[in-house]
Design an enzyme around this catalytic site. Structure first.
Site, PDB file in Angstrom:
ATOM      1  N   GLU A   1     -91.354  52.058 -93.772  1.00 52.58           N
ATOM      2  CA  GLU A   1     -92.473  52.680 -94.500  1.00 52.58           C
ATOM      3  C   GLU A   1     -93.158  53.701 -93.579  1.00 52.58           C
ATOM      4  OE1 GLU A   1     -95.681  52.095 -93.338  1.00 52.58           O
ATOM      5  OE2 GLU A   1     -95.017  50.675 -91.810  1.00 52.58           O
TER       6      GLU A   1
ATOM      7  N   ARG B   1    -100.184  55.379 -94.192  1.00 52.29           N
ATOM      8  CA  ARG B   1    -101.318  55.322 -93.275  1.00 52.29           C
ATOM      9  C   ARG B   1    -102.389  54.425 -93.878  1.00 52.29           C
ATOM     10  NH1 ARG B   1    -102.896  61.384 -93.592  1.00 52.29           N
ATOM     11  NH2 ARG B   1    -102.294  60.873 -95.732  1.00 52.29           N
TER      12      ARG B   1
ATOM     13  N   LYS C   1     -88.373  55.134 -87.636  1.00 58.47           N
ATOM     14  CA  LYS C   1     -89.743  54.633 -87.727  1.00 58.47           C
ATOM     15  C   LYS C   1     -90.422  54.635 -86.363  1.00 58.47           C
ATOM     16  CE  LYS C   1     -93.403  52.396 -89.157  1.00 58.47           C
ATOM     17  NZ  LYS C   1     -94.446  53.041 -89.963  1.00 58.47           N
TER      18      LYS C   1
ATOM     19  N   ASN D   1     -93.633  57.180 -85.058  1.00 55.54           N
ATOM     20  CA  ASN D   1     -94.916  56.686 -84.570  1.00 55.54           C
ATOM     21  C   ASN D   1     -95.148  57.014 -83.106  1.00 55.54           C
ATOM     22  OD1 ASN D   1     -95.741  55.732 -87.016  1.00 55.54           O
ATOM     23  ND2 ASN D   1     -95.456  53.569 -86.556  1.00 55.54           N
TER      24      ASN D   1
ATOM     25  N   PHE E   1    -102.892  65.567 -86.720  1.00 57.70           N
ATOM     26  CA  PHE E   1    -102.991  64.696 -85.555  1.00 57.70           C
ATOM     27  C   PHE E   1    -103.430  65.454 -84.300  1.00 57.70           C
ATOM     28  CE2 PHE E   1    -100.523  62.257 -88.503  1.00 57.70           C
ATOM     29  CZ  PHE E   1    -100.893  60.940 -88.270  1.00 57.70           C
ATOM     30  N   LEU E   2    -104.220  66.494 -84.496  1.00 59.22           N
ATOM     31  CA  LEU E   2    -104.784  67.231 -83.367  1.00 59.22           C
ATOM     32  C   LEU E   2    -106.303  67.092 -83.324  1.00 59.22           C
ATOM     33  CD1 LEU E   2    -102.737  70.576 -83.151  1.00 59.22           C
ATOM     34  CD2 LEU E   2    -102.619  68.586 -81.643  1.00 59.22           C
TER      35      LEU E   2
ATOM     36  N   CYS F   1    -100.066  49.813 -86.012  1.00 55.98           N
ATOM     37  CA  CYS F   1     -98.761  50.461 -85.824  1.00 55.98           C
ATOM     38  C   CYS F   1     -98.577  51.118 -84.463  1.00 55.98           C
ATOM     39  CB  CYS F   1     -98.538  51.493 -86.932  1.00 55.98           C
ATOM     40  SG  CYS F   1     -98.381  50.753 -88.568  1.00 55.98           S
TER      41      CYS F   1
ATOM     42  N   LYS G   1     -98.438  48.801 -81.146  1.00 54.06           N
ATOM     43  CA  LYS G   1     -97.286  47.905 -81.012  1.00 54.06           C
ATOM     44  C   LYS G   1     -95.964  48.678 -81.029  1.00 54.06           C
ATOM     45  CE  LYS G   1     -96.505  46.460 -85.852  1.00 54.06           C
ATOM     46  NZ  LYS G   1     -95.104  46.863 -85.974  1.00 54.06           N
TER      47      LYS G   1
ATOM     48  N   LYS H   1    -110.164  53.217 -87.724  1.00 54.01           N
ATOM     49  CA  LYS H   1    -110.240  54.517 -88.377  1.00 54.01           C
ATOM     50  C   LYS H   1    -111.045  54.343 -89.653  1.00 54.01           C
ATOM     51  CE  LYS H   1    -106.685  55.957 -90.814  1.00 54.01           C
ATOM     52  NZ  LYS H   1    -105.335  56.360 -91.282  1.00 54.01           N
TER      53      LYS H   1
END
Length: 450
Positions: free
Chosen positions: A151, A154, A204, A208, A249-250, A260, A263, A320
């Protein structure tokens, strides 16, 4: 199609609900009786936008049911998704004990051909391992295929991400299983990548690890910006317009957390070690992220001189916004550091305070953000909830005892916070008034030299 989803956490519950929304018949299984009882009464175990409404509608219309009976789920399904937790072991490896237990039970209850799908994030080679477990534990011999189908949702936008996924990855050595899985995912109208199970399992982890690296990179840039007078917001904008990089993602801040990235970065390092490879980049990402979580504390320590006897207001606890997930949340590191230094904490979060109370001790929880900042010596904003963006900052300034405000997510404007009288600290941003003065001095010097 008739589906069984084993595990009703973020991945399992959201996947099951979304498959039901697309017209499939879904049986969700979990060993926790209270969780199943609550789900049957319309009470969600997690906070996720739109999940409750969609789930309850499909439950009432008979497309989804919740049970503790794995046997019922297996026997009445064509496709069985394993969506149980795979947390980190102390050595960083993924804990596959729940996957092993579920695979063993699936084997016992099979009553015909089944497709068993690894939806959980699992190390490379798990598809083969699960296949062997099922072969070894079947009471009656039935054909089956094991597929990897990672998957990419988010937390906080999990339903949207599932229904609007940008790709579907199917790792399989069976043409039959690949065809059925492709048909199942057709309503999502997303590109389908059919590959070998090992590549699907690696996709996956690689995704990540890359995103965690991108977050950590911009945090490092932010830390340098503070030292050289640059503004990380401008830097991020400038590099984000490059199509090869993009602006996602900046956003600099206090580091990543959640279920996620922490780990999965540890797990991919262990996957490398297992085959004799030292994944130095991701090792550095993990190390830097742990330091970044404490950046607001270091700023607080410097601003106050001593934290002993001081009271600090914390805005935001979840890792978040739009989720109640406290796993690996930076707030935990920050609050524990404050307490270890002799300070006390008042905290507020719109959703996550119940979960926080199971993790944090000796924290005073407030009913509103304004209660959280009343009579405190300093404020730290940790999670960028919309509610905080809309705060009456003048009211905040009137309520606080001190004037230190540490913005761990760059929510507010530097100049405005200064005008209100705050001693304002953020992540990688400059004082705009100072910068204007600097530009003016540069211009004057240039004219004089000319």
């Amino acid at each position: 199609m008739n589906l069984c989803v084993i595990g009703t956490g973020y991945v399992g519950l959201v996947s099951g609900v979304c498959f039901a929304e697309l017209g499939n018949k879904v049986i969700c299984v979990d060993i926790e009786e209270e969780k199943i009882r609550n789900l049957n009464n319309g009470i969600m175990p997690i906070y996720e936008s739109d999940l409750e409404d969609i789930c309850n509608r499909n439950r009432q219309e008979g497309r989804i049911e919740f049970t503790t009976s794995l046997e019922h789920g297996v026997k009445n399904s064509e496709i069985i998704f394993i969506a149980v937790g795979t947390p980190s072991l102390p050595n960083g490896q993924a804990d596959l004990s729940a996957v092993e237990a579920v695979a063993t039970d699936i084997a016992k209850y099979m009553n015909g051909y089944k497709i068993i799908v690894n939806k959980s994030t699992v190390p490379v080679g798990t598809q083969k391992w699960v296949t062997q477990i099922i072969k070894d534990n079947q009471r009656q011999k039935h054909d089956f295929d094991v597929v990897s189908n990672p998957e990419f949702l988010r937390e906080g936008t999990a339903v949207y991400d599932t229904m609007n996924t940008d790709r579907v990855v199917i790792g399989s050595v069976s043409h039959k299983a690949s065809k059925i899985m492709t048909e199942l995912h057709e309503p999502f109208n997303a590109p389908v990548i059919i590959t070998d199970p090992e590549s699907a399992e690696m996709i996956k982890y690689a995704a990540n690890a890359f995103l965690a690296t991108k977050i950590t990179f911009i945090n490092e840039i932010a830390n340098i910006c503070e030292k050289v007078g640059a503004d990380v917001k401008e830097v991020a904008k400038g590099i984000g317009l490059d199509r090869r990089i993009s602006n996602r993602f900046l956003e600099p801040g206090v580091g990543y957390g959640g279920a996620c990235f922490p780990k999965d970065t540890k797990a991919i390092v262990k996957i490398g070690e297992k085959v004799g490879y030292d994944f130095e980049v991701v090792k550095s990402v993990i190390r830097v992220n742990e330091k970044q979580k404490l950046r607001p504390f270091k700023k607080l320590e410097k601003a106050l001189g001593t934290i002993e006897g001081k009271r600090v207001g914390i805005l935001g606890l979840s890792f978040k916004p739009n989720t109640d997930d406290m796993r690996e949340a930076p707030s935990i590191d920050i609050i524990c550091a404050i307490q270890n230094a002799g300070g006390t904490v008042k905290a507020y979060d719109p959703i996550a305070m119940d979960g926080a109370q199971n993790i944090l001790r000796n924290v005073e929880y407030a009913n509103t953000p304004y209660d959280a900042v009343k009579d405190v010596d300093a404020v730290i904003l940790v999670t960028e909830w919309k509610e905080f963006e809309q705060l009456d900052l003048k009211r905040v300034k009137d309520l606080v005892k001190g004037n230190i405000f540490i913005d761990g997510r760059n929510v507010f404007n530097y100049t405005e916070m200064k005008k209100l009288g705050f001693e304002y600290y953020c992540i990688g941003r400059r004082d705009d008034e100072y910068y204007k003065h600097y530009l003016k001095e540069v211009a004057i010097t240039a004219l004089e030299n000319h």
